[in-house]
Design an enzyme around this catalytic site. Structure first.
Site, PDB file in Angstrom:
ATOM      1  N   HIS A 187       0.826  -1.209   0.000  1.00 48.84           N
ATOM      2  CA  HIS A 187       0.000   0.000   0.000  1.00 48.84           C
ATOM      3  C   HIS A 187       0.860   1.260   0.000  1.00 48.84           C
ATOM      4  O   HIS A 187       0.389   2.329  -0.380  1.00 48.84           O
ATOM      5  CB  HIS A 187      -0.993   0.002   1.172  1.00 48.84           C
ATOM      6  CG  HIS A 187      -0.391  -0.055   2.530  1.00 48.84           C
ATOM      7  ND1 HIS A 187      -0.127  -1.233   3.195  1.00 48.84           N
ATOM      8  CD2 HIS A 187      -0.015   0.932   3.385  1.00 48.84           C
ATOM      9  CE1 HIS A 187       0.370  -0.978   4.389  1.00 48.84           C
ATOM     10  NE2 HIS A 187       0.466   0.325   4.526  1.00 48.84           N
ATOM     11  N   ASP A 234       0.280  -7.544  -0.007  1.00 46.59           N
ATOM     12  CA  ASP A 234       0.708  -6.221   0.440  1.00 46.59           C
ATOM     13  C   ASP A 234       2.230  -6.112   0.447  1.00 46.59           C
ATOM     14  O   ASP A 234       2.867  -6.134   1.496  1.00 46.59           O
ATOM     15  CB  ASP A 234       0.146  -5.937   1.836  1.00 46.59           C
ATOM     16  CG  ASP A 234       0.236  -4.459   2.215  1.00 46.59           C
ATOM     17  OD1 ASP A 234       0.692  -3.663   1.383  1.00 46.59           O
ATOM     18  OD2 ASP A 234      -0.161  -4.113   3.346  1.00 46.59           O
ATOM     19  N   GLY A 273       2.504   4.581  11.025  1.00 48.51           N
ATOM     20  CA  GLY A 273       3.891   4.917  10.775  1.00 48.51           C
ATOM     21  C   GLY A 273       4.789   3.720  10.685  1.00 48.51           C
ATOM     22  O   GLY A 273       5.964   3.839  10.349  1.00 48.51           O
ATOM     23  N   SER A 306       4.153   0.945   8.717  1.00 47.48           N
ATOM     24  CA  SER A 306       3.943   0.178   7.495  1.00 47.48           C
ATOM     25  C   SER A 306       5.237  -0.096   6.743  1.00 47.48           C
ATOM     26  O   SER A 306       6.061   0.797   6.545  1.00 47.48           O
ATOM     27  CB  SER A 306       2.987   0.913   6.555  1.00 47.48           C
ATOM     28  OG  SER A 306       1.657   0.670   6.901  1.00 47.48           O
ATOM     29  N   SER A 309       1.906  -4.754   7.587  1.00 43.86           N
ATOM     30  CA  SER A 309       0.776  -4.408   6.719  1.00 43.86           C
ATOM     31  C   SER A 309      -0.205  -3.498   7.436  1.00 43.86           C
ATOM     32  O   SER A 309      -0.442  -2.369   7.018  1.00 43.86           O
ATOM     33  CB  SER A 309       0.067  -5.688   6.242  1.00 43.86           C
ATOM     34  OG  SER A 309      -1.074  -5.371   5.468  1.00 43.86           O
TER      35      SER A 309
END
Length: 466
Positions: free
Chosen positions: A217, A246, A333, A335, A351
């Site tokens: 993402h 992802d 923050g 990811s 994820s």
């Protein structure tokens, strides 16, 4: 994670720190004892997490349909393998000879898979998630705080239709969301403003060029990424997949960029990453991401499906499959940040999840092995490797992260406040490349200078908090 750009500028994009809360957990020395009695009887082996993962994979192929999952018993350091009740004795003997502890269960892998398909068909609503829990031999279904009214009724009725011994359901605090923003960070600019994510692991792309993995993402949100908030892009997304999976493969723009295969855990310390490995339920894992520091926890489920509320369609659902479920906390923050084991195994990329690092919660990770297979990348150093001094020598006396320190809470949207600095608690989760870290050490956390942060010491004695 660090890399070095040629000629001189070192652009260290490192996996971010994650804050420390709760009881201390120690990364044990990498000793691996294997215990069999002298008479050669089938005694369960004592294994490291890596050995348990390898043994589980071997037994899955060896036992075929009789295999119904496995998990790592951290108390005894043994792999427990589920075998379908009614299986012939030879199956049990094979598993025991291989070194596993055998447990007979009712639900087969095929039955659990079929049940998950029913959930997908009837209960795919934003804020739900499910995964297989081999400890209970059931599917564990979660519903966040947004699942109410008719949606909650749908989840309950669907779970009930599966039968009393097939699935469990419980509510979880907060809401499931992708955790864009913050990390020992990489930055991008979009039409909606600035965003940031965490670098997961340095890899070598299939064409031999240096690259890194991060969340899908993040790669969908922006094409070009920088190692500083206002810096020029240094890497470009080559592949990005979200939803369904992802992960993103991002290639460094300078093919001469040199990288190291490690995770930056702060205070100049690194943990060497030596291999990619599949997750095993019960295994202790560590997560890095700058919003909250260094956190550890346990793998609680595999092959998880998470139904995120779509960020582009108010009535839509972004469903991601095949994730690793853990009880490691995370906040906005984190990811793309790395999930790894005490043995230096790369396990996952952050994820999303629910909850926070005060009340706790669930966090889901994209398996690294699946991302490597899909992208054709290989884990490890790209280029010639880092020069002298790029990877810090472990210091057993180094202090752990300050449990009260944060690098900003990080807005869920991933927006960056250009005026914010690390440690201010600003909701945007912005990072000032010139700011000092939250621990007060004065060391640079931005990833543009020293590979430092608020983490602890090296992988053989790293102390982190839950």
């Amino acid at each position: 994670m660090s890399h070095k750009r040629i000629p001189k500028r070192k652009a260290a994009i490192a996996v971010g720190g994650v804050a420390a809360l709760g009881a201390a957990a120690i990364l044990l020395p990498n000793a691996n004892a294997s215990q069999d009695n002298s008479a050669g009887a089938a005694t369960p082996k004592t294994l490291k997490a890596t050995g348990a993962s390898d043994l589980s994979s071997q037994l899955a192929g060896l036992l075929g349909d009789a295999f119904a999952g496995s998990y790592y018993d951290s108390a005894t350091q043994q792999l427990v393998v589920n075998v379908i009740s009614g299986s012939n004795d030879n199956v049990v003997v094979q598993a025991e000879k291989a070194g596993a502890k055998v447990r007979k269960v009712q639900n087969s892998t095929a039955e659990l898979t079929a049940a998950a398909q029913v959930l997908k068909t009837k209960a795919t609503v934003p804020g739900t998630a499910w995964s297989v829990d081999p400890k209970t031999n059931k599917i564990q279904v979660l519903a966040d705080s947004t699942v109410t009214g008719s949606k909650w009724d749908t989840v309950l009725s669907t779970v009930k239709s599966l039968g009393t011994d097939m699935a469990t359901v419980k509510k979880t605090g907060g809401s499931f969301k992708t955790l864009v923003s913050g990390g020992d960070a990489i930055f991008a600019q979009t039409d909606q403003g600035g965003v940031r994510c965490s670098l997961g692991f340095n890899v070598t792309a299939s064409d031999g060029t240096p690259a890194f993995l991060t969340a899908g993402h993040c790669g969908v949100a922006a094409k070009q990424w920088s190692d500083s908030q206002d810096g020029q892009p240094i890497a470009t997304v080559d592949q990005a997949t979200f939803p369904v999976s992802d992960f993103s493969l991002v290639k460094y723009d300078d093919p001469a960029t040199q990288t190291t295969s490690d995770v930056n855990v702060g205070n100049g310390q690194t943990v060497q990453i030596t291999q990619a490995e599949d997750a095993t339920v019960g295994t202790q894992v560590f997560r890095m991401g700058s919003t909250t520091g260094l956190h550890d926890g346990t793998v609680t489920g595999l092959d998880a499906t998470v139904n995120f509320q779509s960020e582009t369609d108010p009535n839509g659902v972004d469903t991601v499959n095949g994730l690793i479920q853990t009880d490691v906390c995370a906040e906005a923050g984190d990811s793309g940040g790395s999930l790894f084991t005490q043995d230096g195994g790369a396990v996952g990329l952050t994820s999303g999840g629910s909850g926070d690092c005060t009340a706790g919660g669930e966090t889901f990770f994209q398996p690294v092995t699946a991302a490597l297979t899909a992208t054709g990348a290989t884990l490890g150093d790209a280029g010639a490797g880092a020069g002298a001094g790029d990877t810090a020598t472990a210091d057993p006396s180094a202090t752990a992260a300050d449990p009260s320190a944060t690098d900003g809470t990080g807005d869920q949207s991933g927006a960056v406040d250009p005026n914010a600095t690390d440690g201010t608690g600003d909701q945007s989760g912005a990072v000032d490349p010139s700011a000092t870290d939250a621990s007060g050490t004065g060391e640079d956390q931005s990833g543009t200078g020293q590979d430092t942060g608020t983490g602890a010491d090296d992988g053989s004695s790293l102390t982190s908090n839950h």
